[in-house]
Every structure is written in structure tokens, then in C-alpha cells.
Design an enzyme around this catalytic site. Structure first.
Site, short mmCIF file in Angstrom:
data_model
loop_
_atom_site.label_atom_id
_atom_site.label_comp_id
_atom_site.label_asym_id
_atom_site.label_seq_id
_atom_site.Cartn_x
_atom_site.Cartn_y
_atom_site.Cartn_z
N CYS A 135 54.23 -29.65 27.73
CA CYS A 135 54.71 -28.79 26.64
C CYS A 135 55.63 -29.56 25.70
CB CYS A 135 55.43 -27.58 27.22
SG CYS A 135 56.16 -26.54 25.96
N CYS A 138 58.71 -27.55 24.49
CA CYS A 138 59.76 -27.39 25.50
C CYS A 138 60.52 -28.69 25.71
CB CYS A 138 59.16 -27.00 26.86
SG CYS A 138 57.82 -25.83 26.80
N ASP A 139 59.79 -29.80 25.77
CA ASP A 139 60.41 -31.04 26.27
C ASP A 139 60.53 -32.16 25.25
OD1 ASP A 139 60.58 -29.81 28.75
OD2 ASP A 139 58.60 -30.50 29.36
#
Ligand code: NAP
Length: 315
Positions: A135, A138-139
Site C-alpha cells: 500500500c 499507507c507506507d
């Protein structure tokens, strides 16, 4: 413990589930949406969505999810932070067992989406969250001024790779063929981006590192040559698997595990519908999922109207 009887139970809160909720709510069916693990589904993990009509300059994935939710709730949909893990479709009302208890439902709309595929190479599981990710939204932030590798050659790989160029010092796309599956516009953007590099005809055979990812072992599929590539991050975008495990043996599915629906979003069980990526390996767009969700809710409404069995009694 939850013990409720609802007319329309919607499993999953991505674009399909929340669009179904909007339509079922406007039909005054007081639908309940079980969010599943990811509120807003995969779309909520997308940084910018540029191809959903009505947003000429794009819209953030989480923001679009919130708008979908708010609109459905405005008409009476109820969104519960709960996850289904077992279903009984043998008689009506159908039963859905969740983390919080049990729902009985006159109709069920399944919009449980799909999860990203794994490479299944040594080190992948151990280093997930320590350099390995599925992701970018997200990261990506964790890889400021770091070297990042993307695996995959589809739209997701190039789109997410371009997104990570905001943070990373370099983004290297490793693809197992010498041609990309991604659309022409994304290919052009990626190839022209100064931070993006490409290694073709190559697979990743191992993620190396103890407490965090240090390098990848690579193999050229044409020459067989094996090399080591140092990197801080590995993002894997190699397609998805539908979240249909709990429906195995209960609903008809394709060989790849997608729920089979007709053009009315009906499954082989009357009163059980499916919409979005869980039933669509082909388009996988916010707009197509939303459309399927709306269609499923319209059909669920018609099913309830036509049903000779009063709500709450088994047929
Ligand atoms: P995809 O189109 O199925 O592409 C998966 C990629 O991963 C392919 O290039 C495939 O290689 C590669 N791959 C699969 N298994 C692999 C393995 N074990 N090892 C190494 N590589 C592997 O998946 P996606 O990119 O997630 O896209 C899915 C759908 O969503 C598509 O229809 C796409 O158009 C759509 N989508 C659209 C947008 C957009 O419109 N902006 C954004 C994201 C996704 P091969 O090519 O060799 O098979």
C-alpha cells in the site's frame, strides 16, 4: 452480542457497498453496512482518484469514501465497524456471523472486495512492515529519500510507483516481461519521470534483511542471470484475490474465486447479491463498482417487494 434482523445487510464498505447502501436507504430499507477491516475499501487507500466523474481535478480516496458514507447515512444507512466471518444461506432469513454477534437478513449484498496478491518468496512475510508493503498511500511516507522497488507491470504498479516518487529518491519498477500491462497514459508518465527506472524480464526471488529490508535477489527470466539489488522498500502490486473464502460451497464462483453474478447482480441464491471487485475481475474501477452496488440495491429492493415470504419467515 449483536442479534439483529435487517432487511438489507451489506458486507463491505468500498464504493460498491456504500453505493448499495445509498440506494437501499433511499428505498427506506434501513440497510446496515458492515465495514470489514478497511473502511472505504481499497479505494480509500488510493491517494488520488482522477477518473471518478464529478471531480475534474481528482479527489482523495479517503475523502471520496467519506462522502459516499455521509451520503448513505443521510438517507438512513447504518455503518457498523464489524466484520462478517461466516454465512448461512440455506434458508431465509439468511444468517451472517460477525465479530460482534449475529445478523439475520432478508437480503444480503456482498461487496467484500479483494486483497493484494503476494509474491510468495522467502523473506516477504518476515519483512512485511519492515520495508515490504502492498500500500503506497499507507507506507510511501516512510521512504523519504530512500530507494524503492515496485514489482508489477499493471496500472496499479505504475500509478503507485508514480505516487511514491513524491517521497523516494528513486523508484525502480521490476517487471517479469518486457511489455507493460498498464495503460498508455500511465506508461508515458512513468517512463518520462526522472526518478523512475525499469528492470524488465526479471523476477524477485528473495527479500533479504533481518530487522529491515536491505536488498532483493533478482533473476532475469531470459538469461537466467542472478543479481542482488539493494533497496530500502519493496512495494508489490501484482493483482488481487477476491475476498470470497467464507462463501466457498455456498455461492457459485468462477475458477479464480470471484462470485458469479448475472447482469442484475444476482448470485445463484435468491436474495443474495454481489457487487464490486468481489464479482468483477475485469473493470475494477470505483465507478463500475459503485454502479454494481447501485444495481444490487435496486434489485434487492425489487426482490423484497416481490417476495411472497414475509420478512423474517423462512421459505
Ligand atoms: P493487473 O492488471 O492484473 O496487473 C498485475 C501485474 O502484475 C501484471 O503486470 C502481471 O504481469 C504482474 N504479476 C502478476 N503476478 C505476478 C507474479 N507472481 N510475479 C511478478 N509479477 C506478477 O493488476 P492491477 O495493476 O492491480 O490492475 C487490476 C485492474 O485494475 C486492471 O483492470 C487495471 O486496469 C485496474 N486499475 C486501474 C487503474 C486506473 O485506471 N487508474 C489503477 C489501478 C488499477 P503480466 O503482465 O506478465 O501478467
Amino acid at each position: 452480542m449483536t442479534d439483529r434482523h435487517v432487511k438489507v445487510l451489506i458486507l463491505g464498505s468500498g464504493p460498491a457497498g456504500l453505493s448499495a447502501a445509498l440506494y437501499a436507504a433511499r428505498a427506506e430499507l434501513a440497510p446496515v453496512v458492515l465495514t470489514g477491516m478497511q473502511l472505504g475499501g481499497q479505494a480509500a487507500l488510493t491517494f488520488t482518484i482522477e477518473n471518478y466523474p464529478g471531480f475534474p481535478t481528482g479527489v482523495g480516496g479517503p475523502e471520496l469514501g467519506e462522502l459516499f458514507q455521509k451520503q448513505a447515512e443521510n438517507f438512513g444507512a447504518q455503518v457498523e465497524f464489524d466484520t462478517a466471518h461466516e454465512v448461512d444461506f440455506s434458508k431465509r432469513p439468511y444468517k451472517v456471523m460477525t465479530d460482534s454477534g449475529e445478523y439475520k437478513a432478508d437480503t444480503v449484498i456482498i461487496s467484500t472486495g479483494a486483497d493484494p496478491n503476494h509474491l510468495n518468496i522467502p523473506g516477504e512475510v518476515e519483512l512485511t512492515g519492515r520495508g515490504v508493503s502492498y500500500c503506497a498511500t499507507c507506507d510511501g511516507w516512510f521512504f523519504k529519500e530512500k530507494k524503492v522497488v515496485i514489482v508489477g507491470g499493471g496500472d496499479s504498479a505504475l500509478e503507485e510507483g508514480l505516487f511514491i516518487t513524491r517521497y523516494a529518491s528513486s523508484v525502480t519498477v521490476i517487471h517479469r516481461r518486457d511489455e507493460f500491462r498498464a495503460g498508455a497514459i500511465l506508461q508515458k508518465r512513468a517512463k518520462e519521470h526522472p526518478k523512475m527506472n525499469f528492470i524488465l524480464d526479471t523476477v524477485v526471488t528473495e527479500a533479504v534483511g533481518s530487522d529491515k529490508l536491505k536488498a532483493l535477489k533478482l533473476k532475469n527470466v531470459k538469461t537466467g542471470a542472478e543479481t542482488t539489488f539493494e533497496t530500502d522498500g519493496l512495494f508489490i502490486f501484482i493483482g488481487h484475490t477476491p475476498n470470497t473464502q467464507m462463501f466457498a460451497g455456498k455461492l457459485e464462483m468462477s475458477e479464480l474465486g470471484y462470485i458469479k453474478v448475472n447482469n442484475k447482480m444476482e448470485t445463484n441464491v435468491p436474495g443474495v447479491f454481489a457487487a464490486g471487485e468481489v464479482a468483477d475481475p475485469h473493470f475494477r474501477q470505483v465507478i463500475t463498482s459503485a454502479g454494481m452496488g447501485a444495481a444490487a440495491a435496486i434489485q434487492a429492493t425489487r426482490f423484497l417487494e416481490a417476495s411472497t415470504v414475509p420478512y423474517g419467515e423462512s421459505s
